[in-house]
Design a protein around this motif. Structure first.
Motif, PDB file in Angstrom:
ATOM      1  N   LEU A  11      -7.330   4.985 -34.254  1.00 33.01           N
ATOM      2  CA  LEU A  11      -9.337   4.671 -33.270  1.00 33.01           C
ATOM      3  C   LEU A  11      -8.847   4.472 -32.231  1.00 33.01           C
ATOM      4  O   LEU A  11      -9.313   4.811 -30.890  1.00 33.01           O
ATOM      5  CB  LEU A  11      -9.488   4.575 -34.228  1.00 33.01           C
ATOM      6  N   VAL A  12      -7.493   3.001 -31.611  1.00 30.94           N
ATOM      7  CA  VAL A  12      -7.741   2.220 -30.546  1.00 30.94           C
ATOM      8  C   VAL A  12      -7.573   3.138 -30.065  1.00 30.94           C
ATOM      9  O   VAL A  12      -7.794   3.190 -29.043  1.00 30.94           O
ATOM     10  CB  VAL A  12      -7.384   1.080 -31.011  1.00 30.94           C
ATOM     11  N   ALA A  13      -6.547   4.517 -30.053  1.00 37.49           N
ATOM     12  CA  ALA A  13      -5.673   4.895 -29.176  1.00 37.49           C
ATOM     13  C   ALA A  13      -6.702   6.386 -28.606  1.00 37.49           C
ATOM     14  O   ALA A  13      -6.897   6.328 -27.287  1.00 37.49           O
ATOM     15  CB  ALA A  13      -4.217   5.157 -29.605  1.00 37.49           C
ATOM     16  N   LYS A  14      -7.454   6.928 -29.317  1.00 36.27           N
ATOM     17  CA  LYS A  14      -8.297   7.589 -29.049  1.00 36.27           C
ATOM     18  C   LYS A  14      -9.545   6.740 -28.265  1.00 36.27           C
ATOM     19  O   LYS A  14      -9.813   7.320 -26.951  1.00 36.27           O
ATOM     20  CB  LYS A  14      -8.995   8.164 -30.799  1.00 36.27           C
ATOM     21  N   VAL A  15     -10.304   6.144 -28.674  1.00 28.17           N
ATOM     22  CA  VAL A  15     -11.358   5.003 -27.221  1.00 28.17           C
ATOM     23  C   VAL A  15     -10.594   4.672 -26.270  1.00 28.17           C
ATOM     24  O   VAL A  15     -11.276   5.310 -25.217  1.00 28.17           O
ATOM     25  CB  VAL A  15     -11.994   3.806 -28.509  1.00 28.17           C
ATOM     26  N   ALA A  17      -8.209   6.550 -24.474  1.00 27.61           N
ATOM     27  CA  ALA A  17      -8.161   7.775 -23.673  1.00 27.61           C
ATOM     28  C   ALA A  17      -9.578   7.889 -23.729  1.00 27.61           C
ATOM     29  O   ALA A  17      -9.631   8.001 -22.341  1.00 27.61           O
ATOM     30  CB  ALA A  17      -7.616   8.237 -25.155  1.00 27.61           C
ATOM     31  N   ASP A  18     -10.485   8.184 -24.445  1.00 24.63           N
ATOM     32  CA  ASP A  18     -11.839   8.309 -23.973  1.00 24.63           C
ATOM     33  C   ASP A  18     -13.000   7.867 -22.991  1.00 24.63           C
ATOM     34  O   ASP A  18     -13.466   8.022 -21.683  1.00 24.63           O
ATOM     35  CB  ASP A  18     -12.557   8.735 -24.989  1.00 24.63           C
ATOM     36  N   ALA A  25      -6.809  -3.576 -24.422  1.00 23.27           N
ATOM     37  CA  ALA A  25      -8.200  -4.605 -24.712  1.00 23.27           C
ATOM     38  C   ALA A  25      -9.267  -3.934 -25.557  1.00 23.27           C
ATOM     39  O   ALA A  25     -10.317  -4.268 -26.194  1.00 23.27           O
ATOM     40  CB  ALA A  25      -8.472  -3.289 -23.241  1.00 23.27           C
ATOM     41  N   VAL A  26      -9.034  -1.914 -26.083  1.00 18.02           N
ATOM     42  CA  VAL A  26      -9.631  -1.372 -27.291  1.00 18.02           C
ATOM     43  C   VAL A  26      -9.702  -2.131 -28.338  1.00 18.02           C
ATOM     44  O   VAL A  26     -10.639  -2.728 -29.382  1.00 18.02           O
ATOM     45  CB  VAL A  26      -9.747  -0.289 -26.899  1.00 18.02           C
ATOM     46  N   ASP A  27      -8.249  -2.740 -28.344  1.00 21.37           N
ATOM     47  CA  ASP A  27      -8.217  -3.491 -29.580  1.00 21.37           C
ATOM     48  C   ASP A  27      -9.090  -4.916 -29.870  1.00 21.37           C
ATOM     49  O   ASP A  27      -8.852  -4.974 -31.392  1.00 21.37           O
ATOM     50  CB  ASP A  27      -6.385  -3.612 -29.915  1.00 21.37           C
ATOM     51  N   SER A  28      -8.650  -5.736 -28.994  1.00 24.26           N
ATOM     52  CA  SER A  28      -9.165  -6.843 -28.797  1.00 24.26           C
ATOM     53  C   SER A  28     -10.334  -7.082 -28.967  1.00 24.26           C
ATOM     54  O   SER A  28     -11.993  -7.306 -29.762  1.00 24.26           O
ATOM     55  CB  SER A  28      -8.868  -7.492 -27.197  1.00 24.26           C
TER      56      SER A  28
END
Length: 95
Positions: A11-15, A17-18, A25-28
């Motif tokens: 999920l973190v990787a997809k968000v 990338a999108d 940053a997304v994981d945080s």
């Protein structure tokens, strides 16, 4: 049928990338979101994201249950559950 579920890392990787953001940053942000959600629900609050979802804590009454192995009646203490409600956009995406 192929497994179409996403774990947190995916999920973190997809968000990331999108959105063009880093995975860090997304994981945080995701960790902060879950921490805020848990804290709000733990303090009897409700989190609502209109059109997407609602999350709230609900009370359950004490009740009598049954031990499935022995058939003996047992008392189940009152407690709390978390109730998730899908919003209209989430429901429409599931059609």
């Amino acid at each position: 049928m192929a497994d179409k579920s996403l774990n947190k890392t995916e999920l973190v990787a997809k968000v990331a990338a999108d959105s063009g953001q880093s995975q860090t940053a997304v994981d945080s942000v995701l960790n902060a979101f879950f921490a805020t959600l848990a804290d709000t629900v733990a303090n009897d609050g409700k989190v609502t994201i209109p059109g997407w979802l609602g999350v709230e804590r609900t009370a359950t009454a004490a009740r009598t249950g049954r031990n499935p192995q022995t058939g003996e009646e047992i008392q189940i203490a009152a407690g709390h559950r978390v109730k998730l409600t899908a919003g209209s956009k989430l429901k429409a995406a599931a059609k």
